[in-house]
Design an enzyme around this catalytic site. Structure first.
Site, mmCIF file in Angstrom:
data_model
loop_
_atom_site.group_PDB
_atom_site.id
_atom_site.type_symbol
_atom_site.label_atom_id
_atom_site.label_comp_id
_atom_site.label_asym_id
_atom_site.label_seq_id
_atom_site.Cartn_x
_atom_site.Cartn_y
_atom_site.Cartn_z
ATOM 1 N N TYR A 151 15.398 20.021 4.695
ATOM 2 C CA TYR A 151 16.389 20.470 3.708
ATOM 3 C C TYR A 151 17.196 19.282 3.159
ATOM 4 O O TYR A 151 17.405 19.163 1.945
ATOM 5 C CB TYR A 151 17.298 21.487 4.395
ATOM 6 C CG TYR A 151 18.302 22.170 3.512
ATOM 7 C CD1 TYR A 151 17.922 23.168 2.615
ATOM 8 C CD2 TYR A 151 19.663 21.843 3.580
ATOM 9 C CE1 TYR A 151 18.870 23.814 1.812
ATOM 10 C CE2 TYR A 151 20.599 22.479 2.790
ATOM 11 C CZ TYR A 151 20.195 23.470 1.917
ATOM 12 O OH TYR A 151 21.134 24.102 1.124
ATOM 13 N N LYS A 155 17.371 17.982 -0.691
ATOM 14 C CA LYS A 155 18.618 17.954 -1.461
ATOM 15 C C LYS A 155 18.968 16.513 -1.891
ATOM 16 O O LYS A 155 19.516 16.307 -2.973
ATOM 17 C CB LYS A 155 19.753 18.590 -0.654
ATOM 18 C CG LYS A 155 19.536 20.083 -0.367
ATOM 19 C CD LYS A 155 19.425 20.912 -1.642
ATOM 20 C CE LYS A 155 19.357 22.404 -1.375
ATOM 21 N NZ LYS A 155 19.317 23.208 -2.604
HETATM 22 P P1 NAI Z 1 20.298 32.749 -0.638
HETATM 23 O O1 NAI Z 1 19.283 32.721 0.435
HETATM 24 O O2 NAI Z 1 21.275 33.889 -0.706
HETATM 25 O O3 NAI Z 1 19.616 32.607 -2.091
HETATM 26 C C1 NAI Z 1 18.518 31.803 -2.346
HETATM 27 C C2 NAI Z 1 17.741 32.435 -3.485
HETATM 28 O O4 NAI Z 1 16.632 31.596 -3.836
HETATM 29 C C3 NAI Z 1 17.168 33.808 -3.120
HETATM 30 O O5 NAI Z 1 17.463 34.738 -4.144
HETATM 31 C C4 NAI Z 1 15.668 33.532 -3.012
HETATM 32 O O6 NAI Z 1 14.868 34.658 -3.349
HETATM 33 C C5 NAI Z 1 15.517 32.432 -4.038
HETATM 34 N N1 NAI Z 1 14.269 31.686 -3.882
HETATM 35 C C6 NAI Z 1 13.795 31.114 -2.746
HETATM 36 N N2 NAI Z 1 12.608 30.556 -2.989
HETATM 37 C C7 NAI Z 1 12.311 30.771 -4.291
HETATM 38 C C8 NAI Z 1 11.227 30.445 -5.134
HETATM 39 N N3 NAI Z 1 10.182 29.748 -4.664
HETATM 40 N N4 NAI Z 1 11.263 30.829 -6.433
HETATM 41 C C9 NAI Z 1 12.302 31.535 -6.917
HETATM 42 N N5 NAI Z 1 13.365 31.887 -6.159
HETATM 43 C C10 NAI Z 1 13.372 31.505 -4.864
HETATM 44 O O7 NAI Z 1 21.081 31.385 -0.466
HETATM 45 P P2 NAI Z 1 22.291 30.713 -1.260
HETATM 46 O O8 NAI Z 1 23.210 30.232 -0.232
HETATM 47 O O9 NAI Z 1 22.783 31.557 -2.357
HETATM 48 O O10 NAI Z 1 21.538 29.431 -1.848
HETATM 49 C C11 NAI Z 1 21.483 29.105 -3.226
HETATM 50 C C12 NAI Z 1 21.364 27.600 -3.343
HETATM 51 O O11 NAI Z 1 22.539 26.994 -2.827
HETATM 52 C C13 NAI Z 1 20.189 27.026 -2.552
HETATM 53 O O12 NAI Z 1 19.587 25.999 -3.302
HETATM 54 C C14 NAI Z 1 20.878 26.444 -1.321
HETATM 55 O O13 NAI Z 1 20.130 25.397 -0.769
HETATM 56 C C15 NAI Z 1 22.183 25.979 -1.921
HETATM 57 N N6 NAI Z 1 23.243 25.752 -0.968
HETATM 58 C C16 NAI Z 1 23.762 26.781 -0.229
HETATM 59 C C17 NAI Z 1 24.792 26.537 0.671
HETATM 60 C C18 NAI Z 1 25.403 27.607 1.508
HETATM 61 O O14 NAI Z 1 26.238 27.291 2.361
HETATM 62 N N7 NAI Z 1 25.066 28.872 1.339
HETATM 63 C C19 NAI Z 1 25.336 25.187 0.848
HETATM 64 C C20 NAI Z 1 24.729 24.190 0.009
HETATM 65 C C21 NAI Z 1 23.731 24.473 -0.861
#
Ligand code: NAI
Length: 241
Positions: A151, A155
């Site tokens: 990860y 990033k």
């Molecule tokens: P989440 O798990 O709620 O959402 C991730 C979304 O990405 C889901 O809707 C999933 O279906 C979608 N996804 C995954 N693989 C995919 C693909 N191949 N094609 C299309 N869609 C795909 O997680 P969250 O927390 O909302 O994450 C959103 C972004 O924020 C991610 O990039 C994550 O790495 C980043 N992030 C999140 C943090 C946190 O603390 N929640 C911290 C730092 C970054």
């Protein structure tokens, strides 16, 4: 801004969905890319709240699907003013125990997915001489994290990709920035055990996790601040001070 068409990847839930809700009142159309179609009830509720949202199912890690996603936006709406590369996954494990498959799967979704979507969107934006891209990175991409070699590498890669996209886009006035959230309350952090959550909380000066809506506000700012490009904005309650 009123006429803008914005595409948000991975928008079924969490930060992506919050970004859709943040943007929908201010722009013409928000297109949600989702990996799997949103549940019918949830979609009915979302479209009742916002009439200007559309969903496109597709896996951003697949180059031909990414090309199709961007082409469909252009077919349906004639333009693409903003792209938020938010889709992301984790597969945590200590490096010495991490399988190559888990390493490459995370890279393929988070980094290659962002590259794929950027490549096709940038071509359109360059022709339009208008557009902005926001990539969702992470504080982990700046500092690394135990158990997240895949990860963190993805990033950190997104940060390099962001700066290069900013340089290549600038001649046609296309901007590209990254956001680096800290700990945000979504399904991604809900997977963490209590020990990890407590340790994370202790490292946040504001003493709480952020909300998806707070990240979404910052994403909107990066999309629309006209003189910001190639930057990484941390939204982390002071975690990285
Ligand atoms: P989440 O798990 O709620 O959402 C991730 C979304 O990405 C889901 O809707 C999933 O279906 C979608 N996804 C995954 N693989 C995919 C693909 N191949 N094609 C299309 N869609 C795909 O997680 P969250 O927390 O909302 O994450 C959103 C972004 O924020 C991610 O990039 C994550 O790495 C980043 N992030 C999140 C943090 C946190 O603390 N929640 C911290 C730092 C970054």
């Amino acid at each position: 801004m009123d006429d803008d068409v914005i595409l948000v990847t991975g928008a079924a839930k969490g930060i992506g969905l919050a970004t859709v809700k943040q943007l929908a009142p201010h722009v013409s159309q928000v297109v949600l890319n989702v990996h799997h179609a949103i549940e019918a009830d949830e979609w009915t509720a979302l479209t009742a709240e916002f009439s200007n949202v559309t969903q496109l199912v597709g896996d951003v890690s697949d180059e031909s699907i990414a090309a199709e996603l961007v082409a469909t936006v252009i077919d349906q709406f004639g333009r693409l003013d903003g792209l938020v590369n938010n889709a992301g996954i984790t597969k945590d494990q200590l490096l010495t125990r991490m399988s190559t498959t888990d390493f490459t799967t995370v890279l393929q979704t988070n980094l290659v997915g962002t590259f794929n979507m950027t490549k096709f969107a940038l071509k359109i934006m360059q022709k339009q001489r208008r557009g902005a891209i926001v990539n969702v990175a992470s504080v982990v991409g700046l500092h690394g994290n135990l158990g997240q070699a895949n990860y963190a590498a993805s990033k950190a890669g997104i940060i390099g990709l962001t700066k290069t996209t900013a340089l290549e886009g600038a001649r046609r006035q296309i901007r590209c920035n990254a956001i680096a959230p800290g700990m945000i309350t979504t399904d991604m952090t809900a997977q963490l055990n209590e020990r990890v959550t407590d340790a994370a909380l202790a490292s946040i000066p504001l003493q709480r996790f952020g909300t998806p809506a707070e990240v979404a506000q910052a994403i909107e700012f990066l999309l629309y601040q006209p003189y910001l490009t190639g930057q990484v904005l941390t939204v982390d309650g002071g975690m990285t001070i």
